[in-house]
Design a protein around this motif. Structure first.
Motif, PDB file in Angstrom:
ATOM      1  N   THR A 244       0.819  -1.212   0.000  1.00 22.22           N
ATOM      2  CA  THR A 244       0.000   0.000   0.000  1.00 22.22           C
ATOM      3  C   THR A 244       0.856   1.267   0.000  1.00 22.22           C
ATOM      4  N   LYS A 245       1.919   1.270   0.808  1.00 26.06           N
ATOM      5  CA  LYS A 245       2.712   2.493   0.996  1.00 26.06           C
ATOM      6  C   LYS A 245       3.902   2.637   0.055  1.00 26.06           C
ATOM      7  N   TYR A 246       4.515   1.513  -0.345  1.00 25.82           N
ATOM      8  CA  TYR A 246       5.802   1.608  -1.038  1.00 25.82           C
ATOM      9  C   TYR A 246       5.841   0.990  -2.421  1.00 25.82           C
ATOM     10  N   GLY A 247       5.007  -0.006  -2.678  1.00 25.77           N
ATOM     11  CA  GLY A 247       5.014  -0.628  -4.000  1.00 25.77           C
ATOM     12  C   GLY A 247       4.970  -2.150  -3.900  1.00 25.77           C
ATOM     13  N   ARG A 248       4.892  -2.783  -5.046  1.00 23.92           N
ATOM     14  CA  ARG A 248       4.697  -4.235  -5.120  1.00 23.92           C
ATOM     15  C   ARG A 248       5.885  -5.013  -4.547  1.00 23.92           C
ATOM     16  N   ILE A 249       5.553  -6.029  -3.766  1.00 20.31           N
ATOM     17  CA  ILE A 249       6.554  -6.938  -3.218  1.00 20.31           C
ATOM     18  C   ILE A 249       6.531  -8.218  -4.040  1.00 20.31           C
ATOM     19  N   GLU A 250       7.694  -8.631  -4.507  1.00 18.60           N
ATOM     20  CA  GLU A 250       7.799  -9.856  -5.296  1.00 18.60           C
ATOM     21  C   GLU A 250       8.007 -11.085  -4.430  1.00 18.60           C
ATOM     22  N   HIS A 251       8.603 -10.903  -3.251  1.00 20.39           N
ATOM     23  CA  HIS A 251       8.880 -12.035  -2.364  1.00 20.39           C
ATOM     24  C   HIS A 251       8.996 -11.529  -0.937  1.00 20.39           C
ATOM     25  N   ILE A 252       8.524 -12.342  -0.002  1.00 21.57           N
ATOM     26  CA  ILE A 252       8.676 -12.029   1.417  1.00 21.57           C
ATOM     27  C   ILE A 252       8.940 -13.329   2.156  1.00 21.57           C
ATOM     28  N   HIS A 253       9.825 -13.256   3.145  1.00 23.43           N
ATOM     29  CA  HIS A 253      10.101 -14.427   3.977  1.00 23.43           C
ATOM     30  C   HIS A 253      10.288 -13.973   5.422  1.00 23.43           C
ATOM     31  N   VAL A 254       9.519 -14.563   6.329  1.00 19.70           N
ATOM     32  CA  VAL A 254       9.656 -14.312   7.760  1.00 19.70           C
ATOM     33  C   VAL A 254      10.429 -15.493   8.337  1.00 19.70           C
ATOM     34  N   ASP A 255      11.599 -15.215   8.908  1.00 25.60           N
ATOM     35  CA  ASP A 255      12.421 -16.265   9.502  1.00 25.60           C
ATOM     36  C   ASP A 255      11.966 -16.491  10.942  1.00 25.60           C
ATOM     37  N   LYS A 256      11.169 -17.546  11.139  1.00 19.78           N
ATOM     38  CA  LYS A 256      10.574 -17.841  12.448  1.00 19.78           C
ATOM     39  C   LYS A 256      11.614 -18.074  13.530  1.00 19.78           C
ATOM     40  N   ASN A 257      12.767 -18.572  13.160  1.00 20.77           N
ATOM     41  CA  ASN A 257      13.802 -18.947  14.126  1.00 20.77           C
ATOM     42  C   ASN A 257      14.926 -17.921  14.155  1.00 20.77           C
ATOM     43  N   SER A 258      14.546 -16.662  14.201  1.00 17.13           N
ATOM     44  CA  SER A 258      15.542 -15.592  14.167  1.00 17.13           C
ATOM     45  C   SER A 258      15.156 -14.513  15.169  1.00 17.13           C
ATOM     46  N   ALA A 259      15.976 -13.494  15.231  1.00 17.69           N
ATOM     47  CA  ALA A 259      15.686 -12.337  16.077  1.00 17.69           C
ATOM     48  C   ALA A 259      14.800 -11.367  15.295  1.00 17.69           C
ATOM     49  N   GLY A 260      13.698 -11.891  14.768  1.00 18.77           N
ATOM     50  CA  GLY A 260      12.725 -11.036  14.097  1.00 18.77           C
ATOM     51  C   GLY A 260      13.081 -10.615  12.695  1.00 18.77           C
ATOM     52  N   LEU A 261      13.726 -11.495  11.928  1.00 15.76           N
ATOM     53  CA  LEU A 261      14.138 -11.136  10.570  1.00 15.76           C
ATOM     54  C   LEU A 261      13.016 -11.345   9.551  1.00 15.76           C
ATOM     55  N   VAL A 262      12.823 -10.322   8.720  1.00 17.91           N
ATOM     56  CA  VAL A 262      11.865 -10.389   7.616  1.00 17.91           C
ATOM     57  C   VAL A 262      12.604  -9.926   6.358  1.00 17.91           C
ATOM     58  N   TYR A 263      12.633 -10.795   5.357  1.00 20.26           N
ATOM     59  CA  TYR A 263      13.290 -10.504   4.082  1.00 20.26           C
ATOM     60  C   TYR A 263      12.238 -10.039   3.085  1.00 20.26           C
ATOM     61  N   LEU A 264      12.549  -8.941   2.382  1.00 15.25           N
ATOM     62  CA  LEU A 264      11.617  -8.379   1.400  1.00 15.25           C
ATOM     63  C   LEU A 264      12.329  -8.152   0.076  1.00 15.25           C
ATOM     64  N   LYS A 265      11.652  -8.494  -0.999  1.00 17.72           N
ATOM     65  CA  LYS A 265      12.149  -8.154  -2.338  1.00 17.72           C
ATOM     66  C   LYS A 265      11.056  -7.361  -3.030  1.00 17.72           C
ATOM     67  N   PHE A 266      11.358  -6.109  -3.289  1.00 15.64           N
ATOM     68  CA  PHE A 266      10.404  -5.236  -3.973  1.00 15.64           C
ATOM     69  C   PHE A 266      10.577  -5.344  -5.479  1.00 15.64           C
ATOM     70  N   ALA A 267       9.587  -4.850  -6.197  1.00  6.52           N
ATOM     71  CA  ALA A 267       9.632  -4.895  -7.662  1.00  6.52           C
ATOM     72  C   ALA A 267      10.719  -3.981  -8.215  1.00  6.52           C
ATOM     73  N   ASN A 268      11.087  -2.932  -7.458  1.00 12.83           N
ATOM     74  CA  ASN A 268      12.125  -2.020  -7.935  1.00 12.83           C
ATOM     75  C   ASN A 268      12.824  -1.325  -6.772  1.00 12.83           C
ATOM     76  N   ALA A 269      13.959  -0.712  -7.079  1.00 14.48           N
ATOM     77  CA  ALA A 269      14.782  -0.057  -6.059  1.00 14.48           C
ATOM     78  C   ALA A 269      14.111   1.193  -5.484  1.00 14.48           C
ATOM     79  N   GLN A 270      13.304   1.855  -6.277  1.00 13.18           N
ATOM     80  CA  GLN A 270      12.614   3.052  -5.769  1.00 13.18           C
ATOM     81  C   GLN A 270      11.697   2.678  -4.601  1.00 13.18           C
ATOM     82  N   SER A 271      10.965   1.584  -4.748  1.00 12.22           N
ATOM     83  CA  SER A 271      10.071   1.129  -3.679  1.00 12.22           C
ATOM     84  C   SER A 271      10.856   0.721  -2.438  1.00 12.22           C
ATOM     85  N   SER A 272      11.940  -0.021  -2.625  1.00 17.40           N
ATOM     86  CA  SER A 272      12.719  -0.476  -1.473  1.00 17.40           C
ATOM     87  C   SER A 272      13.401   0.689  -0.764  1.00 17.40           C
ATOM     88  N   THR A 273      13.825   1.691  -1.516  1.00 14.48           N
ATOM     89  CA  THR A 273      14.463   2.859  -0.918  1.00 14.48           C
ATOM     90  C   THR A 273      13.471   3.631  -0.049  1.00 14.48           C
TER      91      THR A 273
END
Length: 103
Positions: free
Chosen positions: A41-70
């Protein structure tokens, strides 16, 4: 983790949750859904997301482009989420791809 100062489409959010405080076997899916909904809603389309359940709260995100991720990185870094102060760092797209290689 190999962090990159090069702006790309991939982000690593840390301290998003404490696995010891989460309830239910699918808490990672709930977090992924919340993050995907807000970020799309706020930044743009996400192509992939992964929540690492066995971590200190890590969430990996891959956006459709660098502008959205920035935009997401600037907005999310230092923000509070469920009582935790979040960090948002760029992660090298090659490192990301190797970690989550399809196939």
């Amino acid at each position: 983790f190999l962090m990159s100062f090069v702006v790309g489409s991939c982000l690593l959010l840390a301290n998003m949750f404490d696995p010891a405080q989460e309830e239910g076997p699918d808490f990672d899916k709930e977090i992924a859904e919340d993050v995907r909904e807000e970020c799309t809603t706020k930044y743009g389309r996400i192509e992939h997301i992964h929540v690492d359940k066995n971590s200190a709260g890590l969430v990996y995100l891959k956006f459709a482009n660098a502008q959205s991720s920035t935009t997401a990185q600037r907005s999310l870094s230092g923000r509070w989420f469920a009582g935790h102060r979040v960090t948002a760092e760029f992660i090298d797209s090659d490192v990301y791809s190797r970690r989550f290689s399809e196939g």
